[in-house]
Motif scaffolding. Structure first.
Motif, short mmCIF file in Angstrom:
data_model
loop_
_atom_site.label_atom_id
_atom_site.label_comp_id
_atom_site.label_asym_id
_atom_site.label_seq_id
_atom_site.Cartn_x
_atom_site.Cartn_y
_atom_site.Cartn_z
N THR A 1 0.82 -1.22 0.00
CA THR A 1 0.00 0.00 0.00
C THR A 1 0.85 1.27 0.00
O THR A 1 0.31 2.36 -0.12
CB THR A 1 -0.93 0.04 1.23
OG1 THR A 1 -0.14 -0.04 2.42
CG2 THR A 1 -1.97 -1.08 1.18
N THR B 1 2.39 2.56 2.48
CA THR B 1 2.10 3.29 3.72
C THR B 1 3.18 2.92 4.74
O THR B 1 3.78 1.85 4.66
CB THR B 1 0.70 2.94 4.26
OG1 THR B 1 0.57 1.51 4.34
CG2 THR B 1 -0.39 3.51 3.37
N VAL C 1 -4.14 -0.38 7.21
CA VAL C 1 -4.91 0.11 6.07
C VAL C 1 -6.20 -0.70 6.04
O VAL C 1 -6.19 -1.91 6.25
CB VAL C 1 -4.12 -0.06 4.76
CG1 VAL C 1 -4.96 0.30 3.56
CG2 VAL C 1 -2.85 0.78 4.79
N ASN D 1 -10.10 2.65 3.26
CA ASN D 1 -8.96 3.47 2.83
C ASN D 1 -8.66 3.25 1.36
O ASN D 1 -8.52 4.20 0.58
CB ASN D 1 -7.69 3.13 3.61
CG ASN D 1 -7.71 3.50 5.07
OD1 ASN D 1 -7.17 2.77 5.90
ND2 ASN D 1 -8.29 4.62 5.42
N ILE D 2 -8.57 2.00 0.97
CA ILE D 2 -8.24 1.66 -0.42
C ILE D 2 -9.33 2.12 -1.37
O ILE D 2 -9.05 2.69 -2.43
CB ILE D 2 -7.93 0.17 -0.55
CG1 ILE D 2 -6.60 -0.12 0.17
CG2 ILE D 2 -7.86 -0.25 -2.02
CD1 ILE D 2 -6.21 -1.56 0.24
N ASP E 1 -11.35 4.62 -0.94
CA ASP E 1 -11.25 6.08 -1.03
C ASP E 1 -10.08 6.51 -1.92
O ASP E 1 -10.21 7.39 -2.76
CB ASP E 1 -11.10 6.71 0.36
CG ASP E 1 -12.38 6.64 1.18
OD1 ASP E 1 -13.45 6.35 0.61
OD2 ASP E 1 -12.29 6.85 2.41
N TRP E 2 -8.91 5.89 -1.73
CA TRP E 2 -7.73 6.24 -2.51
C TRP E 2 -7.95 6.00 -4.00
O TRP E 2 -7.58 6.82 -4.83
CB TRP E 2 -6.52 5.43 -2.08
CG TRP E 2 -6.04 5.69 -0.68
CD1 TRP E 2 -6.27 6.80 0.09
CD2 TRP E 2 -5.27 4.80 0.12
NE1 TRP E 2 -5.68 6.66 1.31
CE2 TRP E 2 -5.05 5.44 1.37
CE3 TRP E 2 -4.74 3.54 -0.08
CZ2 TRP E 2 -4.33 4.85 2.39
CZ3 TRP E 2 -4.01 2.96 0.95
CH2 TRP E 2 -3.81 3.60 2.16
N HIS E 3 -8.55 4.88 -4.33
CA HIS E 3 -8.68 4.50 -5.74
C HIS E 3 -9.92 5.08 -6.41
O HIS E 3 -9.83 5.58 -7.53
CB HIS E 3 -8.68 2.98 -5.88
CG HIS E 3 -7.36 2.36 -5.56
ND1 HIS E 3 -7.14 1.01 -5.60
CD2 HIS E 3 -6.17 2.91 -5.17
CE1 HIS E 3 -5.89 0.74 -5.27
NE2 HIS E 3 -5.28 1.89 -5.00
N LYS F 1 -12.24 7.53 -5.15
CA LYS F 1 -12.39 8.99 -4.98
C LYS F 1 -11.11 9.72 -5.39
O LYS F 1 -11.16 10.68 -6.14
CB LYS F 1 -12.74 9.33 -3.53
CG LYS F 1 -14.10 8.84 -3.10
CD LYS F 1 -14.35 9.16 -1.65
CE LYS F 1 -15.68 8.60 -1.18
NZ LYS F 1 -15.90 8.81 0.26
N GLY F 2 -9.98 9.28 -4.88
CA GLY F 2 -8.72 9.97 -5.12
C GLY F 2 -8.23 9.90 -6.55
O GLY F 2 -7.79 10.89 -7.12
N ARG F 3 -8.29 8.72 -7.14
CA ARG F 3 -7.79 8.54 -8.51
C ARG F 3 -8.89 8.53 -9.55
O ARG F 3 -8.62 8.57 -10.74
CB ARG F 3 -6.98 7.24 -8.61
CG ARG F 3 -5.73 7.30 -7.77
CD ARG F 3 -4.89 6.08 -7.95
NE ARG F 3 -3.70 6.20 -7.12
CZ ARG F 3 -2.64 5.45 -7.24
NH1 ARG F 3 -2.60 4.51 -8.15
NH2 ARG F 3 -1.61 5.62 -6.45
#
Length: 155
Positions: free
Chosen positions: A12, A14, A20, A24-25, A27-29, A31-33
């Motif tokens: 990850t 981190t 994690v 979390n994952i 959201d990162w993938h 929403k974030g990406r």
């Protein structure tokens, strides 16, 4: 639909000892990406717990609904697993094998299961197919150390 060829191991990225979660994952993938799907099928947490991130049917093919976004150019022929960690607690720019004993055991069990289900599958690190430090350890060396057959190691 394509034949499953690879199990790709990721971290990850981190800091060690930081847990994690599935959320979390996501959201990162997502929403974030802005991806439509997460990058991995499963997550191994610090205590060795395996968390499902994306469903798959465990047959010898990667159906369109099973594709995750783990490694560009390989997603349609791979399954992806990630462990929490992969960088130094003191400097997140330094890749470091932070796998706990429990994570190593869980990853080994996961790999052995995948080989039983898919005898010709190749186990690779993300860094073998992308210019990245992920998964922060030498996958081929470790696989040899734990007795995985050469037919299942590397590209």
């Amino acid at each position: 639909m394509a034949k499953l060829k690879y199990l790709v191991i990721h971290c990850t990225a981190t800091p060690e000892e930081r847990e994690v979660t599935k959320q979390n994952i996501k959201d990162w993938h997502l929403k974030g990406r802005g991806w439509s799907r997460v990058g991995y099928c499963d997550l191994i947490q610090l205590d060795g717990t395996l968390v499902s991130l994306h469903e798959f049917n465990q047959d010898d093919y990667v159906d369109n609904w099973e594709v995750t976004n783990g490694a560009k150019g390989y997603n349609g022929i791979s399954q992806h697993i990630v462990y929490s960690g992969g960088v130094s607690k003191d400097n997140i720019l330094i890749a470091k094998d932070t796998r706990t004993k429990a994570q190593k055991k869980a990853l080994e069990t996961y790999i052995r299961y995948m080989i039983l289900r898919h005898p010709k599958i190749k186990i690779i690190g993300h860094n073998q197919i992308s210019n990245k430090g992920c998964p922060s350890f030498d996958v081929q060396k470790w696989l040899k150390e734990i007795g995985i057959k050469l037919i299942n190691i590397g590209l």
